[in-house]
Design an enzyme around this catalytic site. Structure first.
Site, PDB file in Angstrom:
ATOM      1  N   ASP A 131       0.853  -1.188   0.000  1.00 21.76           N
ATOM      2  CA  ASP A 131       0.000   0.000   0.000  1.00 21.76           C
ATOM      3  C   ASP A 131       0.890   1.240   0.000  1.00 21.76           C
ATOM      4  OD1 ASP A 131      -1.977  -1.864   0.308  1.00 21.76           O
ATOM      5  OD2 ASP A 131      -2.539  -1.268   2.346  1.00 21.76           O
ATOM      6  N   ASP A 133       1.195   4.694   2.002  1.00 25.67           N
ATOM      7  CA  ASP A 133       0.738   5.379   3.214  1.00 25.67           C
ATOM      8  C   ASP A 133       1.106   6.855   3.140  1.00 25.67           C
ATOM      9  OD1 ASP A 133      -0.295   3.125   4.848  1.00 25.67           O
ATOM     10  OD2 ASP A 133       1.769   2.409   4.670  1.00 25.67           O
TER      11      ASP A 133
END
Length: 206
Positions: A131, A133
């Site tokens: 992911d 962030d």
């Protein structure tokens, strides 16, 4: 804020000698390599900072304390907005795509998590399924309509993007603030609690 340092700041200077005696071997090895530690949300004495050590594996996270006087270098998430990488990974591609929009959103933003760690240290922390962030400094309220618009931008990205809103009282997930729930989880060094408004303490509810 913890001793003037904020969660997600990266700090250099913690050595194996400063670790507690029960620190796992992998923690000692990481600190021997001169890697940074990440400021975490926890209370500490005025001359110490609560930090976390990152290992190569996702489950390798070790909380400890670092003396303020040992800090040699600090990198904040917002210092990493325009750091380039030659690694061709989805999270870094999405960062490049979102950068123009975030630069003009009117708020200070930054890169945290694995992407921030890798961009700051050069240590490989990202992989194909990582992911992205991000943090957004929001000293003034970001209303829920604005949050929904921002989330629409992030959700159109080619990899999952997790953004935290950093208010003067703590952090709240953008996805929660943009959602339908009346109360959202606000996290700071003292506690995590459900609140109606992350910017106005008089409206907090237990």
């Amino acid at each position: 804020m913890v001793n003037g340092f904020l969660a997600h700041d990266l700090l250099w200077g913690l050595t194996p000698e400063q670790l507690p005696a029960d620190a796992p071997l992998w923690v000692v090895e990481v600190m021997s390599e001169g890697q940074p530690v990440v400021v975490r949300r926890a209370l500490s004495a005025a001359d110490q900072i609560a930090v976390g050590v990152r290992g190569a594996l996702r489950e390798q996270r070790f909380p400890t304390l670092m003396a303020v006087e040992a800090i040699q270098r600090r990198v904040r998430p917002e210092d990493l907005c325009h750091v380039e990488s030659d690694r061709d990974l989805p999270a870094l591609q999405v960062l490049a795509q979102l950068r123009p929009m975030l630069d003009t959103c009117g708020w200070v933003w930054g890169v945290s998590g694995s992407a921030g760690f890798e961009l700051a240290s050069g240590v490989t922390a990202l992989h194909e399924r990582s992911d992205l962030d991000l943090i957004l400094r929001t000293p003034q309220p970001l209303d829920r309509v604005q949050a929904q618009e921002l989330l629409t931008w992030l959700d159109a990205a080619a990899c999952p993007v997790d953004m935290q809103l950093q208010t003067p009282l703590g952090a709240v997930a953008l996805r929660e603030w943009a959602g339908p729930a009346k109360r959202v989880l606000l996290k700071n060094a003292r506690e995590a609690r459900l609140v109606n408004d992350p910017w106005h303490p008089q409206e907090h509810t237990a």
